[in-house]
Design an enzyme around this catalytic site. Structure first.
Site, PDB file in Angstrom:
ATOM      1  N   LYS A 104       0.839  -1.207   0.000  1.00 25.66           N
ATOM      2  CA  LYS A 104       0.000   0.000   0.000  1.00 25.66           C
ATOM      3  C   LYS A 104       0.866   1.245   0.000  1.00 25.66           C
ATOM      4  O   LYS A 104       2.052   1.228   0.380  1.00 25.66           O
ATOM      5  CB  LYS A 104      -0.939   0.021   1.201  1.00 25.66           C
ATOM      6  N   PRO A 139       9.443  -5.041   0.812  1.00 20.31           N
ATOM      7  CA  PRO A 139      10.512  -4.861   1.805  1.00 20.31           C
ATOM      8  C   PRO A 139       9.945  -4.506   3.172  1.00 20.31           C
ATOM      9  O   PRO A 139       8.872  -3.893   3.279  1.00 20.31           O
ATOM     10  CB  PRO A 139      11.352  -3.718   1.219  1.00 20.31           C
ATOM     11  N   SER A 190       1.229  -6.113   7.638  1.00 20.23           N
ATOM     12  CA  SER A 190      -0.230  -5.990   7.736  1.00 20.23           C
ATOM     13  C   SER A 190      -0.935  -6.732   6.614  1.00 20.23           C
ATOM     14  O   SER A 190      -1.955  -7.405   6.827  1.00 20.23           O
ATOM     15  CB  SER A 190      -0.634  -4.514   7.714  1.00 20.23           C
ATOM     16  N   ASP A 243      -3.222  -1.129  10.033  1.00 22.11           N
ATOM     17  CA  ASP A 243      -3.450  -1.193   8.592  1.00 22.11           C
ATOM     18  C   ASP A 243      -4.173  -2.460   8.151  1.00 22.11           C
ATOM     19  O   ASP A 243      -4.624  -2.553   7.003  1.00 22.11           O
ATOM     20  CB  ASP A 243      -2.118  -1.112   7.830  1.00 22.11           C
TER      21      ASP A 243
END
Length: 324
Positions: free
Chosen positions: A33, A116, A125, A158
C-alpha cells in the site's frame, strides 16, 4: 498473476510439511500500500494512540502466501526471517483467528516476500490480512463477521484496510473504515528507498510528539477521491509524518528532493512513516526510468509499480473470485 501449476505444491517445495491432501493449498496475493493522505493528530485516546486519518490504495507489488491445513501452525518466509515465527504477523493473525472462533489454527503458511520490511508499504499488515482471508475460506467464515474486524485490529492498524479496501479512507487509529472509492487502477508509481535501514514507527511517533506537525486538509482529498478527479487527488497528496521520517533518516530527504526533480512526476511523498518514498508518474515508462536511475546513480532500492485494486485467490491452480 498467472494461475500456478496445479502440480506444484509450494509448501512442500519449501520444506514445509502439511498434512492436508496433495493440492489443497491456496495461494493468495497480498498487495503493498501507499498513503495518498496521512494525517496524524496530536490528540491521543485513553490508551495513548493518536487519532489518524488516512487514504490508502494498494499496488501490484505483492507478497504471495501459500496456506494449507496442517497438523500444527507453522509459518515460514522466503527469504527466511531472522526472527522467530511466533513474531510474524501472519502467525499472530492465525492465533487470533483461533482464539476468536474457538478452533485450532492448524495451518502451514509460506510467505514469498517481495515487499521490503520497515518500508512503510504495509508488508506485515497485508500478510496478516491474507492469512485471515485464507482461514476464512477454509473455515467457511463470512469475512464480514464482526469478529474478523476485531481480529484485524488486534494485529495492526493497517490490517482492516487490507481486508476491505482499496482505495479507502480510514480514521480512528487509522483502523476504522469510513469510505471506499473507485480504484485508481493502472496509475504508475515509482518506489524508492535507502538500500539499508528504515524508520521505526514507534520512534517516528515519539519524535512526532516532541514536535507535532499539522495535518494537511483532508476534505479536498476526499472530495477528489469521490469525484475520481486524478489531478485533484494527486495535488492533495499529504503526509505530516514525512518531516519526522526525513529527520530520522536524512537519506529519505535526499530521495524526496531527487524525486521532485524528475520529469513526468505528478506527486511525491513518504509512505507511512518511511522509509519508502513514492512518486506518482504520468507514464509507466517514467516510473521505470526513475527506478533504473535511482538504482544505478544512487544505489537506492527502487521498483516501478502500478496502483491496483484486487485480492486474488487461487486453489489447485484454478482462479477463484477476487475480493475487493
Amino acid at each position: 498473476m498467472p494461475a500456478p501449476n496445479p502440480a506444484f505444491d509450494p509448501l512442500r517445495a519449501a520444506g514445509v510439511r502439511a498434512e492436508a491432501p496433495q493440492g489443497r493449498f491456496m495461494l493468495i496475493t497480498a498487495p503493498a500500500k501507499i498513503n495518498l493522505y496521512l494525517g496524524v493528530h496530536e490528540q491521543t485516546d485513553e490508551e495513548g494512540y493518536h487519532g489518524v486519518d488516512t487514504v490508502m490504495t494498494t499496488l501490484d507489488i505483492a507478497d504471495t502466501l501459500a496456506i494449507a491445513p496442517s497438523d500444527r501452525l507453522m509459518v515460514k518466509t522466503v527469504p527466511e526471517a531472522d526472527f522467530p515465527q511466533e513474531s510474524n504477523s501472519a502467525y499472530k493473525a492465525a492465533v487470533a483467528m483461533g482464539e476468536a472462533f474457538g478452533r485450532e489454527p492448524n495451518f502451514a503458511i509460506l510467505i514469498d516476500k517481495h515487499i521490503p520490511i520497515r518500508a512503510g508499504l504495509g508488508g506485515p499488515s497485508t500478510d496478516a490480512a491474507a492469512t485471515i482471508m485464507g482461514i476464512c475460506r477454509y473455515w467457511g467464515v463470512d469475512p464480514r463477521d464482526e469478529r474478523i474486524d476485531a481480529v484485524a485490529r488486534s494485529i495492526g492498524a493497517d490490517v482492516p484496510f487490507f481486508l476491505y479496501g482499496p482505495p479507502a479512507h480510514l480514521d480512528g487509529r487509522g483502523d476504522t473504515m469510513r469510505e471506499m472509492f473507485r480504484p485508481l487502477t493502472g496509475t504508475p508509481v515509482a518506489l524508492v528507498k535507502p538500500m539499508t535501514g528504515g524508520v521505526s514507527t514507534v520512534e517516528a511517533y515519539r519524535r512526532f510528539d516532541e514536535s507535532p506537525q499539522p495535518a494537511g486538509e483532508l476534505e479536498p482529498m476526499l472530495d477528489a477521491m469521490r469525484a475520481h478527479d486524478e489531478d485533484a487527488v494527486f495535488s492533495h497528496v499529504s503526509n505530516n509524518l514525512a518531516p519526522v521520517a526525513r529527520e530520522l533518516c536524512p537519506e529519505i530527504g535526499e530521495i524526496l528532493d531527487w524525486l521532485r526533480e524528475q520529469p513526468d512526476v505528478r506527486a511525491v511523498d513518504v509512505c507511512g512513516s518511511g522509509a519508502t518514498v513514492f512518486a506518482v508518474c504520468k507514464t509507466q515508462m517514467a516510473a521505470e526510468k526513475i527506478g533504473i536511475a535511482a538504482m544505478k546513480e544512487h544505489g537506492w532500492w527502487a521498483q516501478a509499480a502500478k496502483m491496483e485494486k484486487k485480492w486474488t485467490f487461487y486453489r489447485c491452480g484454478l482462479a477463484l473470485e477476487e475480493i475487493f
